[in-house]
Design a protein around this motif. Structure first.
Motif, PDB file in Angstrom:
ATOM      1  N   LYS A 190      48.891  44.276  26.234  1.00 55.23           N
ATOM      2  CA  LYS A 190      48.522  43.627  27.449  1.00 55.23           C
ATOM      3  C   LYS A 190      47.959  44.532  28.497  1.00 55.23           C
ATOM      4  O   LYS A 190      48.250  45.579  28.712  1.00 55.23           O
ATOM      5  CB  LYS A 190      49.881  43.099  27.977  1.00 55.23           C
ATOM      6  N   VAL A 191      46.887  43.896  29.232  1.00 55.44           N
ATOM      7  CA  VAL A 191      46.004  44.267  30.300  1.00 55.44           C
ATOM      8  C   VAL A 191      45.909  43.487  31.465  1.00 55.44           C
ATOM      9  O   VAL A 191      45.662  42.263  31.045  1.00 55.44           O
ATOM     10  CB  VAL A 191      44.693  44.849  29.752  1.00 55.44           C
ATOM     11  N   GLU A 192      46.078  43.793  32.468  1.00 54.33           N
ATOM     12  CA  GLU A 192      45.679  43.080  33.750  1.00 54.33           C
ATOM     13  C   GLU A 192      44.849  43.758  34.805  1.00 54.33           C
ATOM     14  O   GLU A 192      45.036  45.014  35.104  1.00 54.33           O
ATOM     15  CB  GLU A 192      47.061  42.757  34.536  1.00 54.33           C
ATOM     16  N   LEU A 193      43.614  43.163  35.026  1.00 49.07           N
ATOM     17  CA  LEU A 193      42.602  43.667  35.783  1.00 49.07           C
ATOM     18  C   LEU A 193      43.233  43.295  37.265  1.00 49.07           C
ATOM     19  O   LEU A 193      42.831  42.232  37.544  1.00 49.07           O
ATOM     20  CB  LEU A 193      41.207  43.080  35.390  1.00 49.07           C
ATOM     21  N   VAL A 194      43.187  44.290  38.262  1.00 49.03           N
ATOM     22  CA  VAL A 194      43.620  44.054  39.586  1.00 49.03           C
ATOM     23  C   VAL A 194      42.344  44.421  40.245  1.00 49.03           C
ATOM     24  O   VAL A 194      41.888  45.338  40.371  1.00 49.03           O
ATOM     25  CB  VAL A 194      44.534  44.756  39.971  1.00 49.03           C
ATOM     26  N   LEU A 195      41.526  43.328  40.690  1.00 48.50           N
ATOM     27  CA  LEU A 195      40.438  43.289  41.508  1.00 48.50           C
ATOM     28  C   LEU A 195      40.609  43.128  43.194  1.00 48.50           C
ATOM     29  O   LEU A 195      41.211  42.496  43.539  1.00 48.50           O
ATOM     30  CB  LEU A 195      39.419  42.330  41.052  1.00 48.50           C
ATOM     31  N   ASP A 196      39.968  44.375  44.011  1.00 49.02           N
ATOM     32  CA  ASP A 196      40.016  44.152  45.286  1.00 49.02           C
ATOM     33  C   ASP A 196      38.923  43.148  45.816  1.00 49.02           C
ATOM     34  O   ASP A 196      37.822  43.304  45.303  1.00 49.02           O
ATOM     35  CB  ASP A 196      39.669  45.538  45.764  1.00 49.02           C
ATOM     36  N   VAL A 197      39.318  42.135  46.508  1.00 52.22           N
ATOM     37  CA  VAL A 197      38.365  41.172  46.970  1.00 52.22           C
ATOM     38  C   VAL A 197      38.488  41.057  48.578  1.00 52.22           C
ATOM     39  O   VAL A 197      38.271  39.874  49.262  1.00 52.22           O
ATOM     40  CB  VAL A 197      38.568  39.713  46.536  1.00 52.22           C
ATOM     41  N   SER A 198      38.555  42.279  49.052  1.00 52.16           N
ATOM     42  CA  SER A 198      38.725  42.318  50.606  1.00 52.16           C
ATOM     43  C   SER A 198      37.447  42.431  51.138  1.00 52.16           C
ATOM     44  O   SER A 198      36.364  42.406  50.642  1.00 52.16           O
ATOM     45  CB  SER A 198      39.540  43.642  50.837  1.00 52.16           C
ATOM     46  N   GLY A 199      37.340  42.273  52.466  1.00 47.52           N
ATOM     47  CA  GLY A 199      36.062  42.021  53.349  1.00 47.52           C
ATOM     48  C   GLY A 199      35.321  43.307  52.934  1.00 47.52           C
ATOM     49  O   GLY A 199      33.673  42.971  52.922  1.00 47.52           O
ATOM     50  N   SER A 200      35.396  44.386  52.770  1.00 43.77           N
ATOM     51  CA  SER A 200      34.644  45.596  52.540  1.00 43.77           C
ATOM     52  C   SER A 200      33.929  45.487  51.152  1.00 43.77           C
ATOM     53  O   SER A 200      32.678  46.084  50.949  1.00 43.77           O
ATOM     54  CB  SER A 200      35.322  46.906  52.626  1.00 43.77           C
ATOM     55  N   LEU A 256      44.923  39.387  28.176  1.00 45.69           N
ATOM     56  CA  LEU A 256      44.359  39.974  29.409  1.00 45.69           C
ATOM     57  C   LEU A 256      44.752  38.895  30.489  1.00 45.69           C
ATOM     58  O   LEU A 256      44.693  37.546  30.381  1.00 45.69           O
ATOM     59  CB  LEU A 256      42.754  40.175  29.018  1.00 45.69           C
ATOM     60  N   GLY A 257      44.860  39.539  31.584  1.00 48.00           N
ATOM     61  CA  GLY A 257      44.906  38.686  32.807  1.00 48.00           C
ATOM     62  C   GLY A 257      44.365  39.385  33.991  1.00 48.00           C
ATOM     63  O   GLY A 257      43.798  40.488  34.099  1.00 48.00           O
ATOM     64  N   ILE A 258      44.186  38.490  35.240  1.00 46.25           N
ATOM     65  CA  ILE A 258      43.319  39.185  36.403  1.00 46.25           C
ATOM     66  C   ILE A 258      44.438  38.755  37.296  1.00 46.25           C
ATOM     67  O   ILE A 258      44.921  37.739  37.622  1.00 46.25           O
ATOM     68  CB  ILE A 258      41.983  38.234  36.315  1.00 46.25           C
ATOM     69  N   ARG A 259      44.551  39.753  38.517  1.00 48.50           N
ATOM     70  CA  ARG A 259      45.023  39.558  39.643  1.00 48.50           C
ATOM     71  C   ARG A 259      44.025  39.950  40.701  1.00 48.50           C
ATOM     72  O   ARG A 259      43.347  40.881  40.490  1.00 48.50           O
ATOM     73  CB  ARG A 259      46.314  40.428  39.893  1.00 48.50           C
ATOM     74  N   THR A 260      44.123  39.285  41.842  1.00 49.15           N
ATOM     75  CA  THR A 260      43.422  39.741  42.920  1.00 49.15           C
ATOM     76  C   THR A 260      44.221  40.284  44.113  1.00 49.15           C
ATOM     77  O   THR A 260      45.342  39.921  44.123  1.00 49.15           O
ATOM     78  CB  THR A 260      42.488  38.350  43.526  1.00 49.15           C
ATOM     79  N   ALA A 317      50.024  44.273  45.309  1.00 55.66           N
ATOM     80  CA  ALA A 317      49.423  43.917  44.267  1.00 55.66           C
ATOM     81  C   ALA A 317      49.880  44.421  43.015  1.00 55.66           C
ATOM     82  O   ALA A 317      50.186  43.940  41.956  1.00 55.66           O
ATOM     83  CB  ALA A 317      47.878  44.048  44.336  1.00 55.66           C
ATOM     84  N   LEU A 318      50.164  46.043  42.890  1.00 56.01           N
ATOM     85  CA  LEU A 318      50.619  46.736  41.758  1.00 56.01           C
ATOM     86  C   LEU A 318      51.984  46.261  41.657  1.00 56.01           C
ATOM     87  O   LEU A 318      52.448  46.202  40.361  1.00 56.01           O
ATOM     88  CB  LEU A 318      50.615  48.055  42.199  1.00 56.01           C
ATOM     89  N   ARG A 319      53.211  46.044  42.445  1.00 54.33           N
ATOM     90  CA  ARG A 319      54.274  45.613  42.144  1.00 54.33           C
ATOM     91  C   ARG A 319      54.211  44.075  41.410  1.00 54.33           C
ATOM     92  O   ARG A 319      54.955  44.009  40.391  1.00 54.33           O
ATOM     93  CB  ARG A 319      54.924  45.303  43.487  1.00 54.33           C
ATOM     94  N   GLN A 320      53.433  43.337  41.832  1.00 55.08           N
ATOM     95  CA  GLN A 320      53.290  42.120  41.218  1.00 55.08           C
ATOM     96  C   GLN A 320      52.663  42.260  39.806  1.00 55.08           C
ATOM     97  O   GLN A 320      53.102  41.520  38.936  1.00 55.08           O
ATOM     98  CB  GLN A 320      52.589  41.157  42.100  1.00 55.08           C
ATOM     99  N   ALA A 321      51.817  42.823  39.533  1.00 51.73           N
ATOM    100  CA  ALA A 321      51.125  43.291  38.179  1.00 51.73           C
ATOM    101  C   ALA A 321      51.942  43.756  37.324  1.00 51.73           C
ATOM    102  O   ALA A 321      51.955  43.261  36.342  1.00 51.73           O
ATOM    103  CB  ALA A 321      49.933  44.310  38.563  1.00 51.73           C
ATOM    104  N   ALA A 322      52.904  44.692  37.751  1.00 51.07           N
ATOM    105  CA  ALA A 322      53.834  45.163  36.795  1.00 51.07           C
ATOM    106  C   ALA A 322      54.760  44.038  36.334  1.00 51.07           C
ATOM    107  O   ALA A 322      55.090  43.937  35.326  1.00 51.07           O
ATOM    108  CB  ALA A 322      54.595  46.325  37.562  1.00 51.07           C
TER     109      ALA A 322
END
Length: 420
Positions: A39-49, A81-85, A134-139
């Motif tokens: 299992k893999v989860e890609l955690v992507l930063d979608v902040s303003g920067s 595979l999953g994706i979290r923002t 986000a890391l806590r939720q991804a775990a």
């Protein structure tokens, strides 16, 4: 007519039962396969920067989307595979709401590439950078199952949600002993971002990569997803005791634990006569520690007598310190001889400066193997050469004969020369 209807009904019932009997095992096999799938989860930063345009002339968000499209196309079939923002939804200035802005964009499971790409295409750089939450939720998204589990964090800045430290969150995840690895990728990172992402990766045995170009991002994320599909040995969580008498009994395998600063951890292994115990331990400094530290691994009898030890010292130049030992238990003439419990003691002398948290403890990895011992009596008598003595004797004899012949030939040639 009635008998014909009853016969038809019976045949239908039998076929239904056979169909169910075939279907249920197939479902069970599918469930087992899913449990063991990586299992893999890609955690992507979608902040303003992420709007910043400094990656090959385009924005960081555009580079991330292109990388995701390429990775989704190449994801192995067996990978779930999953994706979290993070920072994708809340555009306001309220820290409380901004630091809760993380959602699962695509659930961890069999990959529908079209659906996943569509979800990523809708992302617009928006809010804060709540890496810790986000890391806590991804775990939690990756909880359960027996396969490898990996989080790939892609961000362009450090966490903006203190006092929750994402490095501490990573240590908490590692302390659970669930074998979850976090890899981090920094998009054009500054020094603070780099240090934070390195700390997150180190806490779970992951890797950190600095990314300056779109192609680098695609290649690295693809490598990490592929790596999840590779067979690996997952450490088993073990909890060492404070004394030998209460130590958990372990068998050959790879184990992980946490050890407080200056603490002792005890484990127990049974060794039969004629077997050899091989053990090694690695303790990682996953936070800033003072220089000059050491790790000690001792094999001790249940009565407290030391059998053998291994030790290693460090001076601050390495983040991991390892040592090991070997204990061959001699054969016994007594046919009723039983296994001998051997206690393994792990001690560290790491220390931290004021202000650095000491909990959870340092990550510890213990490898244990019990193999057939050497039948070394005759070999010891031969000073370790064994049958090599025959070869040594042959070489000595050959050298002696060659020397005699060469001496005789030299004298004959000298005598001929004098005569002439």
């Amino acid at each position: 007519m009635i008998r014909t209807q009853r016969l038809a009904a019976g045949v239908c019932a039998l076929l239904a039962a056979l169909t169910a009997g075939i279907a249920f095992p197939a479902k069970a096999v599918a469930d087992e396969t899913d449990q063991a799938a990586p299992k893999v989860e890609l955690v992507l930063d979608v902040s303003g920067s992420m709007r910043t345009r400094d990656i090959d002339g385009g924005s960081r968000m555009a580079a991330a989307k292109q990388a995701f499209n390429e990775v989704l196309d190449a994801t192995p079939e067996e990978v779930r595979l999953g994706i979290r923002t993070l920072g994708a939804n809340y555009p306001g200035d309220d820290r409380g709401q901004g630091c809760q802005d993380t959602e699962q964009l695509y659930p961890v499971g069999p990959l529908d590439r079209t659906e996943a790409k569509t979800a990523v295409a809708t992302l617009v750089p928006t809010g804060w950078t709540p890496i810790g939450p986000a890391l806590r939720q991804a775990a939690g998204d990756l909880d359960g199952g027996e396969g490898t589990r990996r989080i790939v964090l892609i961000t362009d800045g450090e966490d903006t949600c203190p006092p929750l430290d994402p490095c501490e969150v990573a240590r908490e995840i590692a302390a659970k002993g669930i074998g979850l690895t976090i890899d981090t990728l920094g998009l054009v990172p500054d020094a603070k971002t780099r240090d934070q992402l390195i700390c997150i990766a180190d806490a779970t045995g992951g890797t950190y990569t600095s990314v300056q170009h779109e192609e680098e991002l695609s290649d690295r994320v693809g490598e990490l997803v592929d790596r999840a599909a590779e067979p690996v040995v997952t450490p088993v969580a073990a909890e060492g005791a404070a004394e030998c008498a209460k130590a958990p009994a372990l068998k050959a395998g790879l184990y992980t634990d946490r050890e407080e600063f200056g603490q002792q951890r005890w484990y127990k292994v049974d060794v039969n006569p004629g077997q050899e115990l091989r053990a090694s331990v690695s303790v990682a400094a996953d936070r800033a520690v003072n220089p000059d530290y050491g790790v000690l691994l001792r094999a001790v009898t249940v009565h407290g007598r030391e059998i053998v030890r291994g030790e290693a010292a460090g001076n601050g130049r390495t983040d991991v310190l390892s040592t090991g030992l070997r204990y061959p238990k001699p054969e016994s003439d007594d046919d009723t001889a039983t296994a001998e419990p051997v206690c393994l003691q792990v001690t560290n002398s790491f220390s931290v400066a004021a202000g650095v948290k000491t909990t959870p403890g340092l990550p510890l990895e213990l490898t244990i193997d019990v193999v057939d011992g050497p039948s070394g009596a005759s070999d010891v008598a031969a000073f370790g050469l064994g049958r090599g003595w025959w070869l040594l004797g042959a070489l000595v004899l050959t050298g002696f004969v060659a020397g005699v012949l060469w001496g005789w030939l030299s004298r004959w040639r000298v005598a001929v020369w004098r005569t002439n």
